[in-house]
Design an enzyme around this catalytic site. Structure first.
Site, PDB file in Angstrom:
ATOM      1  N   ARG A  47      60.589  42.134  46.692  1.00 29.95           N
ATOM      2  CA  ARG A  47      62.063  43.037  45.309  1.00 29.95           C
ATOM      3  C   ARG A  47      63.173  42.548  45.614  1.00 29.95           C
ATOM      4  O   ARG A  47      63.838  42.588  44.200  1.00 29.95           O
ATOM      5  CB  ARG A  47      60.675  44.219  44.853  1.00 29.95           C
ATOM      6  CG  ARG A  47      59.549  43.808  44.007  1.00 29.95           C
ATOM      7  CD  ARG A  47      58.617  45.203  44.102  1.00 29.95           C
ATOM      8  NE  ARG A  47      57.916  44.948  43.044  1.00 29.95           N
ATOM      9  CZ  ARG A  47      56.655  45.966  43.207  1.00 29.95           C
ATOM     10  NH1 ARG A  47      56.739  46.665  43.731  1.00 29.95           N
ATOM     11  NH2 ARG A  47      55.678  45.094  42.143  1.00 29.95           N
ATOM     12  N   LYS A  75      37.256  42.638  38.013  1.00 31.63           N
ATOM     13  CA  LYS A  75      36.604  43.134  36.947  1.00 31.63           C
ATOM     14  C   LYS A  75      36.978  42.613  35.863  1.00 31.63           C
ATOM     15  O   LYS A  75      38.350  41.631  35.283  1.00 31.63           O
ATOM     16  CB  LYS A  75      36.962  44.243  36.735  1.00 31.63           C
ATOM     17  CG  LYS A  75      36.433  44.903  38.454  1.00 31.63           C
ATOM     18  CD  LYS A  75      36.020  46.366  38.175  1.00 31.63           C
ATOM     19  CE  LYS A  75      35.602  47.309  38.914  1.00 31.63           C
ATOM     20  NZ  LYS A  75      36.138  48.774  39.000  1.00 31.63           N
ATOM     21  N   GLY A 114      49.099  40.884  41.201  1.00 30.98           N
ATOM     22  CA  GLY A 114      49.284  40.662  42.658  1.00 30.98           C
ATOM     23  C   GLY A 114      48.623  40.210  43.687  1.00 30.98           C
ATOM     24  O   GLY A 114      48.901  39.492  44.250  1.00 30.98           O
ATOM     25  N   GLY A 158      51.034  44.650  36.401  1.00 35.42           N
ATOM     26  CA  GLY A 158      50.871  45.536  35.139  1.00 35.42           C
ATOM     27  C   GLY A 158      51.483  44.131  34.132  1.00 35.42           C
ATOM     28  O   GLY A 158      50.955  44.226  33.202  1.00 35.42           O
TER      29      GLY A 158
HETATM   30  P1  ADP Z   1      45.370  39.833  40.329  1.00 32.14           P
HETATM   31  O1  ADP Z   1      45.758  41.535  41.428  1.00 32.14           O
HETATM   32  O2  ADP Z   1      45.896  38.622  40.793  1.00 32.14           O
HETATM   33  O3  ADP Z   1      45.474  40.546  38.979  1.00 32.14           O
HETATM   34  P2  ADP Z   1      42.759  41.347  40.445  1.00 32.14           P
HETATM   35  O4  ADP Z   1      43.151  42.374  41.013  1.00 32.14           O
HETATM   36  O5  ADP Z   1      42.239  41.053  39.214  1.00 32.14           O
HETATM   37  O6  ADP Z   1      43.698  39.890  40.628  1.00 32.14           O
HETATM   38  O7  ADP Z   1      41.478  40.743  41.518  1.00 32.14           O
HETATM   39  C1  ADP Z   1      41.140  40.402  42.897  1.00 32.14           C
HETATM   40  C2  ADP Z   1      41.059  40.998  44.014  1.00 32.14           C
HETATM   41  O8  ADP Z   1      39.090  40.686  43.425  1.00 32.14           O
HETATM   42  C3  ADP Z   1      40.670  40.609  45.002  1.00 32.14           C
HETATM   43  O9  ADP Z   1      40.907  42.018  46.306  1.00 32.14           O
HETATM   44  C4  ADP Z   1      39.948  40.026  45.357  1.00 32.14           C
HETATM   45  O10 ADP Z   1      38.796  39.900  47.009  1.00 32.14           O
HETATM   46  C5  ADP Z   1      38.820  40.017  44.910  1.00 32.14           C
HETATM   47  N1  ADP Z   1      37.537  39.195  44.491  1.00 32.14           N
HETATM   48  C6  ADP Z   1      37.561  38.334  43.918  1.00 32.14           C
HETATM   49  N2  ADP Z   1      37.151  37.886  43.641  1.00 32.14           N
HETATM   50  C7  ADP Z   1      35.971  38.841  44.922  1.00 32.14           C
HETATM   51  C8  ADP Z   1      34.106  38.784  44.746  1.00 32.14           C
HETATM   52  N3  ADP Z   1      33.731  37.880  44.125  1.00 32.14           N
HETATM   53  N4  ADP Z   1      33.873  39.740  45.077  1.00 32.14           N
HETATM   54  C9  ADP Z   1      34.637  41.246  45.155  1.00 32.14           C
HETATM   55  N5  ADP Z   1      35.596  40.593  45.497  1.00 32.14           N
HETATM   56  C10 ADP Z   1      36.590  39.196  45.077  1.00 32.14           C
HETATM   57 MG    MG Z   2      45.598  42.920  41.749  1.00 34.49          MG
END
Ligand code: ADP
Ligand code: MG
Length: 387
Positions: free
Chosen positions: A34, A190, A343, A366
């Site tokens: 950053r 999720k 992230g 976010g």
């Molecule tokens: P971002 O930060 O890119 O928006 P998220 O925070 O929504 O992404 O999700 C990232 C997390 O989801 C990672 O820590 C990854 O390990 C987890 N993840 C992805 N697929 C699976 C899965 N099939 N089972 C468990 N965890 C998962």
């Molecule tokens: Mg994340």
């Protein structure tokens, strides 16, 4: 938005809201990304002949209370080295004074009461620290706080810094009149955290690719057994609605055809690739399979614009990185303009040295999600109102 790059600020004092919220351990900065992202704006202001006052938050101190562990002193030191000049820290607003060519950081803005609730008095004081207020902290643009929104509304002159402009332009290329086909890749943990994003993007995209825990929820909604996988039983109906909406709109929404499973999410686990119909009851889905990789690559190969948020699997733990890395590699080598936000997705692209080949890597998790949800971000709205 008025742009800082266009302003003449010789001899003036420029106040810049940046996102210098770096991760720290025992007073040491563990990742200076950053600071590096903020540096060009500081240099630009100094080269324009201005004196510079920087504002940022760091961590989550109790508002209004000084706490050494949340001090910006290590950030000032790091910045000073990068700029080759001393960068002092002002504990109080009254100490925040600079001459042209000097650079100073105001202490963690969260040490000042009123930041979070966007107190008008604090916002006015921040705005009055200089002649021009530059909002360059895209990562905080979704929060209406004194230093992000209030000061922009109240400054004599308010404008967007170059980092903010790049972010808004990159997401603009996705959300406003994109080159088509436009694809969104939404993975990660999720559905519940990305429901707004899925629904908003469905209105715009030609292709929607899902992965990670999100894909698991869609597979379960289709009636597949997902064993002990991460998924959200409460959101099966939502997932079905999204699939129906995609069908009605003629938006492609392919689901995984095969997946990588293991008994546990731990490194060195024995992993097995199976068809989605054959996930064992005692196993969890941790990545997309190789047939799915090929299917996704084929559907994405003609896309002209791609926005990607969320990994295809639990990429932090090998061997469950493969699906995400394969997809990232295809995107990096492909023709489409690719914006990566989120992230964890950004961390993955950086870990595997693919960031330079993407169209744009967002600095705001976010904030970028809220843009993709179609929300108006308070700081951007304030900048537009001041244009
Ligand atoms: P971002 O930060 O890119 O928006 P998220 O925070 O929504 O992404 O999700 C990232 C997390 O989801 C990672 O820590 C990854 O390990 C987890 N993840 C992805 N697929 C699976 C899965 N099939 N089972 C468990 N965890 C998962
Ligand atoms: Mg994340």
């Amino acid at each position: 938005m008025k742009k800082f790059v266009d302003l003449d600020v010789r001899g003036k004092t420029v106040v810049i809201r940046q996102d210098l919220n770096v991760p720290m351990k025992n007073g040491t900065i563990t990742n200076d990304k950053r600071i590096r992202a903020a540096l060009p704006t500081v240099k630009m202001a100094l080269e324009k002949g201005a004196g510079v006052i920087l504002i940022s938050h760091l961590g989550r101190p109790v508002e209004g209370e000084y706490a050494e562990e949340f001090s910006l002193k290590p950030v000032a030191e790091h910045l000073g080295k990068a700029l080759g000049m001393p960068v002092s820290v002002a504990r109080e607003l009254s100490e925040a004074k600079v001459q042209p060519g000097q650079c100073l950081i105001l202490e963690n803005i969260r040490f000042f009461k009123g930041e979070k609730k966007n107190d008008p008095e604090l916002a006015q004081k921040l705005a009055d620290l200089g002649d021009v207020y530059v909002m360059d902290a895209f990562g905080t643009a979704h929060r209406a706080q004194a230093s992000t929104e209030g000061a922009v509304r109240r400054a004599k002159i308010a404008c967007a810094g170059p980092l903010m402009v790049s972010e808004v332009e990159a997401f603009g290329r996705v959300l406003n009149a994109p080159k088509r086909p436009l694809a969104a890749i939404i993975g990660g943990a999720k559905v519940s955290t990305k429901l707004g994003v899925l629904n908003n993007l469905l209105e715009k995209v030609d292709i929607l690719i899902v992965g990670g825990g999100i894909a698991n929820t869609f597979l379960a909604a289709m009636g597949h057994s997902v064993g002990t996988s991460l998924y959200e039983p409460d959101l099966l109906e939502e997932a079905r609605k999204i699939m129906q909406k995609a069908k009605d709109k003629g938006c492609k929404l392919p689901l995984p055809v095969d997946v990588v499973t293991a008994k546990e999410l731990a490194s060195g686990q024995k992993s097995t690739e199976v068809a989605v119909e054959q996930v064992p009851a005692d196993a969890m889905i941790l990545d997309i399979g190789s047939k799915t990789e090929a299917l996704y690559a084929d559907i994405l190969k003609d896309a002209k614009t791609v926005v990607w948020n969320g990994p295809m699997g639990a990429f932090e733990t090998e061997p469950f990185h493969k699906g995400t890395v394969a997809l990232a590699t295809d995107l990096a080598n492909g023709q489409a303009f690719v914006v990566v936000g989120g992230g964890d997705s950004v961390a993955c692209v950086e870990k595997y040295a693919l960031a330079d080949k993407m169209g744009y890597i967002s600095t705001g998790g976010g904030a970028s999600l809220e843009l993709l949800e179609g929300k108006e971000l308070p700081a951007i709205a304030a900048l537009e109102a001041r244009s």
